[in-house]
Motif scaffolding. Structure first.
Motif, PDB file in Angstrom:
ATOM      1  N   GLN A 219     -15.713 -55.876 -70.834  1.00 34.19           N
ATOM      2  CA  GLN A 219     -17.160 -55.867 -70.622  1.00 34.19           C
ATOM      3  C   GLN A 219     -17.756 -54.497 -70.936  1.00 34.19           C
ATOM      4  O   GLN A 219     -18.969 -54.359 -71.123  1.00 34.19           O
ATOM      5  N   LEU A 220     -16.912 -53.482 -71.004  1.00 26.89           N
ATOM      6  CA  LEU A 220     -17.382 -52.128 -71.296  1.00 26.89           C
ATOM      7  C   LEU A 220     -17.586 -51.883 -72.781  1.00 26.89           C
ATOM      8  O   LEU A 220     -18.179 -50.864 -73.157  1.00 26.89           O
TER       9      LEU A 220
ATOM     10  N   PRO B  37     -31.092 -45.988 -69.923  1.00 26.33           N
ATOM     11  CA  PRO B  37     -31.615 -45.442 -68.663  1.00 26.33           C
ATOM     12  C   PRO B  37     -30.610 -44.569 -67.921  1.00 26.33           C
ATOM     13  O   PRO B  37     -29.412 -44.557 -68.213  1.00 26.33           O
ATOM     14  N   PHE B  38     -31.127 -43.858 -66.911  1.00 19.80           N
ATOM     15  CA  PHE B  38     -30.369 -42.834 -66.191  1.00 19.80           C
ATOM     16  C   PHE B  38     -29.096 -43.370 -65.544  1.00 19.80           C
ATOM     17  O   PHE B  38     -28.133 -42.619 -65.346  1.00 19.80           O
ATOM     18  N   ASN B  39     -29.072 -44.667 -65.184  1.00 20.14           N
ATOM     19  CA  ASN B  39     -27.925 -45.214 -64.454  1.00 20.14           C
ATOM     20  C   ASN B  39     -26.758 -45.582 -65.365  1.00 20.14           C
ATOM     21  O   ASN B  39     -25.677 -45.888 -64.885  1.00 20.14           O
TER      22      ASN B  39
ATOM     23  N   ALA C 100     -24.745 -53.758 -61.294  1.00 17.58           N
ATOM     24  CA  ALA C 100     -23.642 -53.259 -60.470  1.00 17.58           C
ATOM     25  C   ALA C 100     -22.836 -52.221 -61.239  1.00 17.58           C
ATOM     26  O   ALA C 100     -22.640 -52.325 -62.462  1.00 17.58           O
ATOM     27  N   ILE C 101     -22.344 -51.228 -60.535  1.00 19.27           N
ATOM     28  CA  ILE C 101     -21.555 -50.172 -61.166  1.00 19.27           C
ATOM     29  C   ILE C 101     -20.244 -50.741 -61.714  1.00 19.27           C
ATOM     30  O   ILE C 101     -19.526 -51.450 -61.011  1.00 19.27           O
ATOM     31  N   ASN C 102     -19.958 -50.434 -62.966  1.00 15.83           N
ATOM     32  CA  ASN C 102     -18.675 -50.841 -63.545  1.00 15.83           C
ATOM     33  C   ASN C 102     -18.015 -49.729 -64.358  1.00 15.83           C
ATOM     34  O   ASN C 102     -16.968 -49.936 -64.967  1.00 15.83           O
ATOM     35  N   LEU C 103     -18.634 -48.553 -64.376  1.00 12.09           N
ATOM     36  CA  LEU C 103     -18.024 -47.393 -65.045  1.00 12.09           C
ATOM     37  C   LEU C 103     -17.904 -46.285 -64.006  1.00 12.09           C
ATOM     38  O   LEU C 103     -18.883 -45.641 -63.647  1.00 12.09           O
TER      39      LEU C 103
ATOM     40  N   LEU D  59     -24.262 -45.570 -62.133  1.00 12.48           N
ATOM     41  CA  LEU D  59     -24.964 -45.196 -60.911  1.00 12.48           C
ATOM     42  C   LEU D  59     -25.751 -46.377 -60.361  1.00 12.48           C
ATOM     43  O   LEU D  59     -26.219 -47.239 -61.126  1.00 12.48           O
ATOM     44  N   ASP D  60     -25.915 -46.388 -59.042  1.00 10.32           N
ATOM     45  CA  ASP D  60     -26.834 -47.337 -58.417  1.00 10.32           C
ATOM     46  C   ASP D  60     -28.272 -46.939 -58.737  1.00 10.32           C
ATOM     47  O   ASP D  60     -28.548 -45.821 -59.169  1.00 10.32           O
ATOM     48  N   GLY D  61     -29.189 -47.873 -58.485  1.00 13.98           N
ATOM     49  CA  GLY D  61     -30.599 -47.532 -58.631  1.00 13.98           C
ATOM     50  C   GLY D  61     -31.404 -48.516 -59.434  1.00 13.98           C
ATOM     51  O   GLY D  61     -32.628 -48.437 -59.464  1.00 13.98           O
TER      52      GLY D  61
END
Length: 507
Positions: free
Chosen positions: A8-9, A121-123, A27-30, A20-22
């Motif tokens: 998926q990456l 984006p930042f996340n 959902a975080i996967n890295l 990052l969250d936000g």
């Protein structure tokens, strides 16, 4: 990391993920744990490619200004050193500089890794990998992810080490020398940009170095440069040469400070755009036309490889005004670069591969998509134009630009979006063949491109399937007012028959 979906990456020839969250629903996967595994996987893959023991490998590591960069970098370093390899930590860097560390004396790294997600984006964050042969391709990334998934690594009895090194200073000096040699001004060789005011907008990404370490040593006045400080929240605008707000901000800075030139980079500096002294954008077709004019002066008859959505006016400019060959290929910067490399290998000169997005790669620079190098070529011509009392934009004064243009992104709601998209393209091609004043454009490498020859349309459209998303991008251009709407109206007679298409309104 059992049951983790490594694949998926993958995003083509890059790795991309949520770090990052936000952002709701993302959902975080890295994570640092993931980059540790990816560091091990890259070492394992690279050792086989270059036929060296892992302990003999030297790998450089850099990052852009994203908030997640430091933690993900530490994860990478843990993986690389666990395999016994040495590393150079470049800290804040640009993606093109990472490749250059593999071919620069005194560094000669076996491989390089850049932590970046470009303009996303930042996340988000991601990884780009390099060897001395250039950026890795999609099959290479798949192989690295498969190694991470297998997790069958043999770690070293003695861990490797990582040392901090300043490579961005070395890379900046390479650009300085490129510009000095290119302008070759007999009276002001050291400072060929003296007397020019040049504004840089780095969008708080990794491109801020360009003002202080490239332009100022060359004598340029960089007053008015903005957002040079790295800030992973990107508080001012998205660092993206295609973003309307970003370009508007640069245009305002250029006109406010009466600058001769404005430069904008994306987050990791592999893309760039510009604004001339009047505030006119030099991006998309204009940027391609400028670079084509520069390349074809030195390499007459060369092929210029572009992506599929370039204008008919650009083709006429390259072929009729400049005497080159316009080879319109597929979207995707790696596709464009690989096609230029293929043409050269087949005996057909191709000195420039460039996308409308601002990705540009030159044969003279390892076919590396380097936004700073691309800008350096424009600065050379800017300085020469000033010497002769001309403007850089004079090079493209005969470029015919469309009166109207629009891009629509038509979403595909069918489960098998690729099959559905290909069926739509097939049906549209048959529909177009029935129109007396629509002609299928030959030598088209993706989707269907149609020339619309009636006086009320005088343009073209291209419908293609997105590389990764369930989307059919539709590009329409016309040389007459109202032509885009007229073309779109006829297109809808075909497209609206498909229930699985979500078609946005024509504006």
């Amino acid at each position: 990391m059992q049951n983790f979906n490594w694949h998926q990456l993958q995003n083509g020839s890059d790795i991309r993920g949520v770090a990052l969250d936000g952002v709701a629903g993302e959902a975080i996967n890295l994570t640092p744990e993931a980059t540790t595994m990816l560091g091990k996987a890259f070492v394992s893959w690279l050792a086989e490619q270059v036929n060296k023991p892992a302990a003999d490998l030297v790998i450089s590591i850099g990052r852009d200004s994203r908030l997640s960069g430091p933690d993900l970098k530490q994860g990478l370093i843990s993986g690389i050193t666990a395999m016994g390899s040495r590393g150079y930590d470049f800290e804040l860097a640009s993606t093109p500089a990472m490749f250059m560390s593999t071919v620069t004396d005194g560094f000669n790294c076996d491989g390089a890794i850049m932590l970046t997600a470009s303009h996303l984006p930042f996340n988000r964050n991601g990884l780009k990998f390099f060897t001395t042969q250039g950026g890795l391709g999609k099959p290479d990334i798949s192989a690295i992810l498969a190694l991470a998934e297998a997790d069958a690594f043999t770690t070293a009895a003695q861990a490797g080490t990582v040392e901090p090194r300043d490579f961005m200073g070395v890379y900046a000096q390479q650009l300085v020398q490129t510009i000095r040699k290119g302008v070759d001004h007999p009276q002001q060789y050291e400072q060929p940009l003296q007397g020019l005011k040049i504004v840089v907008d780095a969008g708080n990404g990794a491109g801020g170095f360009f003002a202080e370490h490239v332009l100022q040593p060359l004598g340029a006045d960089t007053t008015g440069s903005q957002f040079l400080e790295p800030d992973g929240t990107f508080p001012n605008h998205i660092p993206n040469p295609e973003d309307g707000d970003a370009i508007a901000s640069l245009k305002k800075a250029v006109t406010t400070h009466n600058a001769d030139f404005g430069i904008i980079f994306d987050t990791d500096v592999d893309r760039s755009g510009a604004v001339d002294h009047t505030g006119q954008e030099l991006n998309r077709n204009r940027l391609i036309a400028l670079m084509s004019a520069i390349v074809l002066k030195e390499h007459p008859g060369s092929s210029i490889v572009t992506d599929s959505i370039t204008s008919d006016g650009l083709t006429q400019f390259i072929e009729q005004q400049l005497g080159g060959q316009h080879h319109r290929f597929k979207r995707g910067y790696k596709n464009v670069i690989n096609e230029a490399i293929r043409l050269n290998q087949s005996g057909q000169d191709a000195w420039l591969a460039i996308e409308t997005s601002g990705h540009g790669a030159m044969k003279a620079n390892y076919f590396l998509d380097d936004g700073a190098y691309l800008i350096s070529q424009l600065l050379i011509e800017l300085a020469k134009a000033k010497q002769s009392g001309q403007a850089l934009s004079d090079l493209i004064s005969t470029l015919q630009e469309p009166t109207e243009s629009q891009e629509l992104r038509i979403e595909i709601t069918a489960d098998d979006f690729k099959a559905c998209g290909n069926q739509v393209i097939e049906k549209l091609q048959a529909f177009a063949a029935q129109q007396a004043d629509w002609t299928l454009v030959p030598n088209n490498y993706e989707g269907v491109r149609i020339a619309c020859t009636s006086p009320s349309e005088a343009g073209w459209f291209l419908l293609r399937l997105s590389l990764h998303d369930p989307v059919l991008p539709l590009n329409i251009e016309s040389n007459v007012t109202g032509g885009v709407a007229q073309i779109a109206l006829r297109l809808m007679a075909c497209l609206q028959k498909f229930e699985s298409l979500d078609i946005p309104p024509i504006t």
